[in-house]
Motif scaffolding. Structure first.
Motif, PDB file in Angstrom:
ATOM      1  N   THR A  61       4.342 -49.023  72.135  1.00 50.26           N
ATOM      2  CA  THR A  61       5.625 -48.382  71.832  1.00 50.26           C
ATOM      3  C   THR A  61       5.636 -47.062  72.616  1.00 50.26           C
ATOM      4  OG1 THR A  61       4.751 -47.103  69.980  1.00 50.26           O
ATOM      5  CG2 THR A  61       5.665 -49.277  69.441  1.00 50.26           C
ATOM      6  N   GLN A 112      10.400 -53.490  71.487  1.00 48.16           N
ATOM      7  CA  GLN A 112       9.591 -52.297  71.228  1.00 48.16           C
ATOM      8  C   GLN A 112       8.633 -51.921  72.361  1.00 48.16           C
ATOM      9  OE1 GLN A 112       8.866 -53.784  66.832  1.00 48.16           O
ATOM     10  NE2 GLN A 112       8.419 -51.630  66.973  1.00 48.16           N
ATOM     11  N   THR A 113       8.212 -52.922  73.155  1.00 45.69           N
ATOM     12  CA  THR A 113       7.202 -52.626  74.174  1.00 45.69           C
ATOM     13  C   THR A 113       7.792 -52.548  75.583  1.00 45.69           C
ATOM     14  OG1 THR A 113       5.583 -53.755  72.780  1.00 45.69           O
ATOM     15  CG2 THR A 113       4.922 -53.324  75.042  1.00 45.69           C
ATOM     16  N   ASP A 129       2.510 -47.172  64.195  1.00 45.13           N
ATOM     17  CA  ASP A 129       1.918 -46.346  65.263  1.00 45.13           C
ATOM     18  C   ASP A 129       0.774 -45.470  64.758  1.00 45.13           C
ATOM     19  OD1 ASP A 129       3.708 -47.323  67.126  1.00 45.13           O
ATOM     20  OD2 ASP A 129       5.133 -45.667  66.890  1.00 45.13           O
TER      21      ASP A 129
END
Ligand code: AP5
Length: 220
Positions: A89, A179-180, A61
């Motif tokens: 994320t 994660q998304t 990130d």
């Protein structure tokens, strides 16, 4: 206009995002393209990202947020942008809201494109792109005129992305789910999600996207 295109690999974020950005005269910001450029130029960012990208995993990130912060401050993005592939994320989404709030700006909304996994795998195995202008083709649904070269750069051979091999696409779909996908609820719960069916002819998908953005069916 500040819009995010959200959805799994191969759903058409780049294809539809490019058209939307041109139609609205806004910058298209694709984190995938920025990272691929960094890998090709062997910058420090590219060296840090390459292994993860080749395996179908996300880049950390902190690397991506800094990249987007700088890119959104460039002159062509000051009046707005279409974000393709960012955020991915929940921490990235929180950082985006915070960076826009610092500038007294906010997102207009998030377009969620959806399509079944089998269709996504089929699309990505047929995807070819121009290394010069990044125009995307598909052997089944959107071939170039001669099937080998870019229509806009007739001497340039099209190429396939390294992460479009089927096993890597399956990993990318899994990463998306874990994660998304939580971003769907993140944006739905704040009333910023437009849901659009990503299957069917490109024109039909684009028309549905514009309708949803203009306040028609799809606002969630
Ligand atoms: P990225 O480049 O963003 O890849 P992606 O999200 O997996 O999405 P794709 O570019 O594969 O698909 P798309 O939805 O744009 O589909 P397209 O329009 O091309 O990211 C790559 C990697 O970079 C990531 O795996 C990660 O490692 C890293 N990364 C990037 N951003 C990151 C972030 N924020 N955080 C962390 N890491 C990050 O269409 C696909 C094909 O389908 C084309 O051939 C097209 O012609 C065809 N097609 C499109 N629409 C249709 C339709 N309606 N019918 C039939 N065919 C269609």
């Amino acid at each position: 206009m500040r819009v995010v295109l959200l959805g799994p690999p191969g759903v058409g974020k780049g294809t539809q995002g490019r058209r939307l950005a041109i139609d609205r005269g806004r910058a298209l910001i694709s984190t995938g393209e920025m990272l691929r450029d960094a890998v090709a130029r062997q910058t420090s960012l590219g060296r840090q990202a390459k292994e993860r990208m080749d395996a179908g995993n996300l880049v950390p990130d902190e690397l991506i947020v800094g990249l987007v912060r700088e890119r959104t401050l460039e002159p062509d993005a000051r009046e707005g942008f279409v974000l393709d592939g960012f955020p991915r994320t929940v921490p990235q989404a929180v950082a985006l809201d915070a960076m826009l709030a610092e500038r007294a700006e906010s997102l207009d909304g998030v377009v969620l494109l959806a399509a079944p996994d089998d269709e996504l795998v089929r699309r990505l195995s047929g995807r070819w792109e121009c290394p010069v202008c990044r125009r995307v083709y598909n052997t089944e649904t959107a071939p170039s005129r001669d099937g080998r070269h870019c229509d806009d750069h007739p001497t340039v051979e099209l190429r396939q992305r390294a992460d479009d091999a089927e096993a890597t696409v399956r990993t990318r779909l899994e990463v998306y789910r874990k994660q998304t996908a939580p971003l769907v609820e993140f944006y739905r719960s704040s009333g910023r999600l437009w849901e659009v069916q990503g299957t069917g002819p490109l024109e039909t998908v684009y028309a549905a996207l514009v309708r949803a953005m203009n306040g028609g069916a799809g606002r969630m």
